[in-house]
Motif scaffolding. Structure first.
Motif, short mmCIF file in Angstrom:
data_model
loop_
_atom_site.label_atom_id
_atom_site.label_comp_id
_atom_site.label_asym_id
_atom_site.label_seq_id
_atom_site.Cartn_x
_atom_site.Cartn_y
_atom_site.Cartn_z
N ALA A 51 0.72 24.49 -9.29
CA ALA A 51 0.50 24.78 -10.62
C ALA A 51 -1.20 24.80 -10.46
CB ALA A 51 0.71 23.32 -11.48
N PRO A 52 -1.77 25.62 -11.06
CA PRO A 52 -3.15 26.22 -10.86
C PRO A 52 -4.03 25.01 -11.56
CG PRO A 52 -1.94 27.95 -11.87
CD PRO A 52 -0.87 26.91 -11.68
N ASP A 53 -3.58 24.22 -12.51
CA ASP A 53 -4.42 23.26 -13.06
C ASP A 53 -4.17 21.76 -12.40
OD1 ASP A 53 -1.71 22.80 -14.02
OD2 ASP A 53 -2.18 22.17 -15.92
N THR A 54 -3.48 21.97 -11.20
CA THR A 54 -3.52 20.61 -10.60
C THR A 54 -4.83 20.43 -9.86
OG1 THR A 54 -1.22 21.30 -9.65
CG2 THR A 54 -2.24 19.39 -8.31
N PRO A 55 -5.15 18.97 -9.99
CA PRO A 55 -6.47 18.74 -9.42
C PRO A 55 -6.44 18.81 -7.91
CG PRO A 55 -6.00 17.11 -10.95
CD PRO A 55 -4.78 18.01 -10.83
N LEU A 56 -7.52 19.38 -7.36
CA LEU A 56 -7.78 19.89 -5.98
C LEU A 56 -7.32 18.53 -5.04
CD1 LEU A 56 -8.46 21.58 -3.60
CD2 LEU A 56 -10.61 20.92 -3.73
N VAL A 57 -7.69 17.47 -5.37
CA VAL A 57 -7.40 16.18 -4.52
C VAL A 57 -5.86 16.10 -4.37
CG1 VAL A 57 -7.41 14.47 -6.21
CG2 VAL A 57 -8.29 13.77 -3.85
N PHE A 58 -5.21 16.26 -5.23
CA PHE A 58 -3.79 16.29 -5.12
C PHE A 58 -3.15 17.12 -4.28
CE2 PHE A 58 -4.51 13.82 -9.16
CZ PHE A 58 -4.08 12.77 -8.75
N VAL A 59 -3.85 18.36 -4.35
CA VAL A 59 -3.31 19.35 -3.42
C VAL A 59 -3.58 19.05 -1.99
CG1 VAL A 59 -3.49 21.90 -2.75
CG2 VAL A 59 -3.37 21.09 -5.30
N LEU A 60 -4.73 18.69 -1.82
CA LEU A 60 -5.16 18.24 -0.50
C LEU A 60 -4.49 17.27 0.24
CD1 LEU A 60 -9.20 18.10 -1.01
CD2 LEU A 60 -8.00 19.88 0.22
N ARG A 61 -4.05 16.20 -0.69
CA ARG A 61 -3.44 14.94 0.00
C ARG A 61 -1.99 15.24 0.05
NH1 ARG A 61 -5.87 10.31 0.11
NH2 ARG A 61 -4.00 9.07 -0.32
N ASN A 62 -1.41 15.65 -0.81
CA ASN A 62 0.17 16.01 -1.18
C ASN A 62 0.70 16.84 -0.30
OD1 ASN A 62 0.20 13.55 -2.47
ND2 ASN A 62 0.08 14.68 -4.54
N GLU A 63 0.01 18.39 -0.64
CA GLU A 63 0.42 19.48 0.03
C GLU A 63 -0.02 19.80 1.38
OE1 GLU A 63 2.71 21.45 -1.89
OE2 GLU A 63 2.66 19.82 -3.41
N LEU A 64 -0.85 19.37 1.78
CA LEU A 64 -1.75 19.78 3.06
C LEU A 64 -1.80 18.52 3.97
CD1 LEU A 64 -4.35 21.96 1.85
CD2 LEU A 64 -2.33 22.75 2.98
N GLY A 65 -1.41 17.37 3.45
CA GLY A 65 -1.47 16.09 4.20
C GLY A 65 -2.95 15.75 4.58
N LEU A 66 -4.08 15.92 3.92
CA LEU A 66 -5.56 15.51 3.99
C LEU A 66 -5.76 14.56 3.48
CD1 LEU A 66 -7.03 19.26 4.35
CD2 LEU A 66 -6.40 17.58 6.38
N THR A 67 -5.52 13.41 3.94
CA THR A 67 -5.51 12.22 3.05
C THR A 67 -6.90 11.40 3.22
OG1 THR A 67 -4.61 10.73 4.84
CG2 THR A 67 -3.19 11.62 3.08
N GLY A 68 -7.73 11.99 3.74
CA GLY A 68 -9.29 11.26 3.91
C GLY A 68 -9.83 11.28 2.61
N THR A 69 -9.61 12.30 1.97
CA THR A 69 -10.13 12.74 0.59
C THR A 69 -9.58 11.63 -0.33
OG1 THR A 69 -10.97 14.73 0.96
CG2 THR A 69 -10.78 14.12 -1.53
#
Length: 191
Positions: A51-69
């Motif tokens: 969803a384009p309105d999803t905050p970036l941090v959720f995409v980084l963590r949940n979609e890409l597995g980049l949990t450092g943020t």
């Protein structure tokens, strides 16, 4: 039963009525708003259906597995969600992912490839600037962005760049010592 809804008000519904209403509204919103978005994260282009309105941090963590943020407050008040966007420290817990299309995003995971990021990380280690570590990624991002632009910032400029970052453990003085260490050139062995 009473449940708290999104506005903080109590709703008088049974649990199943409440869950059905949430599922129904959530699914209808998701079906209408999923888009293909291309993001450049840590030098790699990722095509994501989100969803384009999803905050970036959720995409980084949940979609890409980049949990450092980290997600600390979800209201841009603590700085744990900071990422570099085209070299600028940017908070990512509120801004929608669509805002980051055609920009270069670097997370804490990508900072190891950056000479300044490596130096800042090493200085944080040497000064013990990370206590619990929750705020550390945001602090490293902010300090790295500042020092990339200005190798010898004043104390006021340093404090201004860290203004949006909270450390509940109270390691602020050690963070400032880490910044001083990088500015003095100590720990340059990471470059």
């Amino acid at each position: 039963m009473r449940f708290v809804n999104r506005s903080g008000c109590y709703a008088r519904k049974t649990r199943s009525e409440f869950e059905y209403a949430i599922r129904k509204s959530f699914n209808s919103v998701l079906l209408l708003s999923i888009s293909m978005i291309a993001l450049t994260i840590n030098g790699q282009v990722h095509a994501l259906e989100v969803a384009p309105d999803t905050p970036l941090v959720f995409v980084l963590r949940n979609e890409l597995g980049l949990t450092g943020t980290k997600i600390g407050c979800a209201s841009e008040q603590c700085g744990a969600c900071a990422v570099l966007v085209d070299g600028e420290s940017t908070l990512s817990c509120v801004r929608p992912v669509a805002d980051f299309v055609d920009q270069k995003v670097v997370t804490i995971e990508g900072m190891s490839e950056d000479a300044m990021g490596s130096r800042v990380q090493q200085a944080f280690i040497e000064e013990g600037a990370a206590q619990c570590g929750y705020c550390t990624s945001g602090l490293v991002i902010a300090v790295s962005a500042l020092l990339e632009k200005n190798a010898k910032p004043t104390r006021t400029e340093i404090c201004d760049s860290l203004h949006d970052h909270l450390c509940r453990c109270g390691s602020h003085l050690r963070v400032l010592k880490a910044v001083d260490r990088v500015m003095a050139g100590d720990g340059d062995n990471a470059t």
